[in-house]
Design a protein around this motif. Structure first.
Motif, mmCIF file in Angstrom:
data_model
loop_
_atom_site.group_PDB
_atom_site.id
_atom_site.type_symbol
_atom_site.label_atom_id
_atom_site.label_comp_id
_atom_site.label_asym_id
_atom_site.label_seq_id
_atom_site.Cartn_x
_atom_site.Cartn_y
_atom_site.Cartn_z
ATOM 1 N N THR A 183 2.887 -1.502 4.281
ATOM 2 C CA THR A 183 2.431 -0.027 3.710
ATOM 3 C C THR A 183 3.947 0.746 3.682
ATOM 4 O O THR A 183 4.769 0.637 4.767
ATOM 5 N N HIS A 191 5.246 3.980 4.232
ATOM 6 C CA HIS A 191 4.670 5.473 4.717
ATOM 7 C C HIS A 191 5.956 6.300 4.584
ATOM 8 O O HIS A 191 6.035 7.409 5.544
ATOM 9 N N ALA A 239 -4.655 -0.969 5.393
ATOM 10 C CA ALA A 239 -3.861 -2.243 5.466
ATOM 11 C C ALA A 239 -4.482 -3.144 6.475
ATOM 12 O O ALA A 239 -4.551 -4.187 6.495
ATOM 13 N N GLN A 244 -2.812 3.097 6.515
ATOM 14 C CA GLN A 244 -2.671 2.256 7.472
ATOM 15 C C GLN A 244 -3.884 1.493 8.112
ATOM 16 O O GLN A 244 -4.131 0.217 8.080
ATOM 17 N N ILE A 302 0.939 -1.084 -0.004
ATOM 18 C CA ILE A 302 0.114 0.016 0.148
ATOM 19 C C ILE A 302 0.745 1.240 -0.049
ATOM 20 O O ILE A 302 1.787 1.168 0.858
#
Length: 638
Positions: free
Chosen positions: A565, A567, A553, A550, A538
RNA sequence: GCCGACGUAGCUCAGCAGGUAGAGCAGCUGAUUCGUAAUCAGCAGGCCAGCGGUUCGAAUCCGCUCGUCGGCUCCA
């Protein structure tokens, strides 16, 4: 007058005894140029050979399947000549053709690959000169005289039974050889020296160490190039490389030959075993587990102490000898033997994913392919003699199912009684028959390896074929007539008397570590969804969206998907690039559009992107693909 | 085990006529907030596999050990 029958049935007449070349010329100039040898009454011989009597002739052109081997053999001679030109003191031994080329074993000072360019340059000269290759027959005595200073050749000649012997000559170079060879060195157009290694004369460590120089050769540069390209492709897929890049497993000096699996590797590992367990449950197996370390007297009883101790890790505890198991079978025998069995209980199919240790020679270790500690997906099947055929058939069907799930083709080989073996003729007869009739009933062609079985029983091996066409022996079904005897196993038959059960060992993955490595190379790291260590990546488009990503996810994780993820405050381009390089099969970008509409945008590894898929639809389709363990990603194709 | 090549930062690799270690990526910090394959700047990171030797001086030369890789089955 000599009549030559050609493969199409036509007959050519010659006034004088023709050579193969004359036959070729009588058909066409172009054909003659392309001929490398001929098949004379079923025997491969030189094109230059004179045909003494009426015969059937098939000309071997560069396109014939046999041609490559003949030319490669000539290439070995060209290489030998070049080596002798450069290293006049070298002593030649043998120079056969092998699967993808040829080698020559030479007694000389150790050379490294740096010498290749020099040897290749010399070979080029010889090839360019199109030196005729001529066969000459000599008597054994003459040959011995010729080679009086060549100990290896002398040894070979004295081992030959023929009264006369053939030499092949090209320019100043002569070699003892059965032939046939191409007409001149110009046929060795596209060649390359590949590697060099030590090898012992007659493969015996007590003999002199020779330099084995490997090469390959093709009829044209294009084929050579595509072969080298294939090697390059295989090199890129190397599981050691991919395993490191994808963070699947590693090796450490602290435990040579023993793999450490990382979280991502374990995701794959567990999928492999979950699948294995499901298939085995469905096929009527139970699962067992036996200790990895057991006392010496067990191994004495099983015969391993006597026959396999070299390869076993042994330890002494409280003044008793223990050994770490190199095989699961003795433990399995104890489990069977712990109580009485009725014929009604049979067959018993007891699986065991057992961790075994074998002390392999340090030089043979090779990534996950050859390790010292590995898991076998073993099973022991105990049965009555009349169950052999059905049980073997059951294993073969299981093999087919399981390999099919990975898209791996396979072939089967049956190995029969070797010279040194235990058991009676009758036992071998029943056992071998059982395997054969199972194979017949199964209906797939198989190769017969006469005398290649284990000393304790015949076996069927399964060789899988991966995406690059390479084959690997993985599965094996071995009938064992020794262990039930040694452990005095029995069952009570219908007549209320004790009988010896028939036992087989079988594996399908073989070594799970090795199978894992094969899969990595087979898929080149692009695992099907159900196996992929990270199934969904993601990628939030900016930092503000990261918390929401999140949440997404978490939803996916709850749905049973392995997600990750990204980020970091990096550009989307960069995140996409890395997700692709990490071979994450489903890459979701998460931006305002997705946030507002509750959809996802899915990028697959082929670079295609599909927008606007509602999250529940996404989950449903992905779950279905995983559940069916599909090889293809045919998601969202509506 | 044997032969050969190799072992430098987490990864990929450069440095090796002996003069005291460098790049890219990854990581960290800051700026940037980006729509489908690399945003910018800075910082940090190494007993040069280990041990011993040669030398004024060793990542570099030599020896040993450990490990990795390619071979060691293909029989004129």
């Amino acid at each position: 007058m000599i009549s030559i029958t050609l493969p199409d049935g036509s007959i050519k007449q010659f006034d004088q005894k023709p050579s193969g070349m004359d036959v070729a010329l009588s058909i066409s100039q172009g054909l003659a140029r392309d001929c490398v040898a001929m098949e004379l009454d079923g025997r491969l011989v030189d094109l230059g050979q004179i045909i003494e009597k009426n015969a059937a002739v098939r000309l071997i052109t560069t396109k014939s399947p046999e041609a490559l081997e003949i030319m490669r053999h000539s290439a070995a001679h060209v290489m030998a000549q070049a080596i002798m030109d450069i290293y006049p003191d070298a002593k030649l031994t043998i120079g056969p053709v092998i699967e993808n080329g040829f080698y020559y074993d030479v007694d000389m000072q150790p050379v490294s690959e740096e010498a290749f360019s020099k040897i290749e340059a010399q070979m080029k000269k010889i090839v360019k000169a199109k030196v005729p290759i001529k066969r000459r027959r000599v008597s054994k005595n003459e040959a011995m005289e010729f080679y009086r200073d060549e100990p290896y050749k002398l040894e070979m000649i004295s081992a030959l039974e023929d009264a006369s012997i053939s030499f092949y000559e090209q320019g100043n170079f002569t070699d003892l050889c059965r032939g046939p060879h191409v007409p001149h060195t110009g046929f060795v157009k596209a060649f390359k020296l590949m590697k060099v290694s030590g090898a012992y004369w007659r493969a015996d460590q007590s003999n002199a160490q020779l330099q084995r120089i490997y090469g390959t050769a093709f009829f044209d540069k294009k084929q050579l190039k595509s072969y080298l390209h294939f090697l390059e492709e295989a090199r890129k897929r190397n599981h050691r490389k991919i395993g490191k890049a994808l963070d699947l497993y590693s090796f450490h000096d602290e435990a040579p030959g023993m793999a450490f699996f990382h979280p991502k590797g374990m995701a794959i590992w567990n999928e492999l075993l979950d699948y294995w367990r499901k298939e085995h449950r469905d096929a009527g197996y139970v699962e067992t587990k036996t200790p990895i370390m057991m006392q010496r007297f067990l191994w004495e009883r099983s015969g391993h102490w006597e026959n396999y101790r070299e390869n076993m890790y042994i330890s002494s505890i409280d003044e008793h000898d223990y050994a770490i198991k190199p095989m699961n079978c003795p433990g399995g025998m104890l489990l069977y033997g712990r109580k009485h069995h009725s014929y009604r209980d049979l067959p018993i199919r007891a699986g065991e994913v057992g961790l075994v240790h074998r002390h392999e020679l340090s030089g043979v270790l090779n990534g996950l392919f050859r390790v010292r500690a590995f898991h076998q997906d073993d099973a022991h099947i105990f049965m009555t003699p009349d169950q052999i055929q059905d049980e073997i058939l059951g294993v073969l069907k299981l093999v087919e199912r399981i390999y099919g799930t990975f898209g791996l083709g396979f072939s089967l080989e049956l190995s029969t009684r070797p010279e040194k073996s235990i058991g009676t003729d009758e036992q071998w007869e029943i056992a071998t028959q059982g395997l054969e009739s199972a194979l017949k009933q199964y209906g797939k062609d198989y190769k017969l390896n006469e005398g290649d079985g284990a000393f304790y029983g015949p076996k069927i091996d399964a060789h899988i074929k991966d995406a690059l066409g390479r084959t690997w022996q993985c599965g094996t079904v071995q009938l064992d007539m020794a262990l039930p005897e040694r452990f005095d196993l029995s069952y009570i038959g219908q007549n209320n008397e004790k009988h010896r059960p028939i036992m087989i060992h079988r594996v399908i993955y073989g070594s799970i570590e090795r199978f894992f490595g094969i899969l990595v190379e087979h898929f080149a790291g692009k695992f099907p969804l159900w196996l992929a260590p990270v199934q969904v990546g993601i990628l939030p488009i900016n930092d503000e969206l990261a918390p929401l990503a999140q949440n997404l996810a978490q939803d996916l994780q709850r749905a049973g998907l392995r997600t990750e993820t990204d980020h970091r405050s990096e550009s989307l381009n960069k995140k996409v690039r890395e997700a692709q390089l990490n071979k994450i099969p489903l890459i979701l970008t998460y931006g305002n559009k997705e946030k507002e509409s509750g959809t996802v945008s899915v990028r697959t590894l082929d670079g295609n992107v599909k927008h606007g898929i509602p999250v529940p639809d996404f989950i449903k389709e992905v779950q279905a693909n995983i559940k069916e363990r599909k090889l293809e990603m045919d998601l969202f194709s509506r």
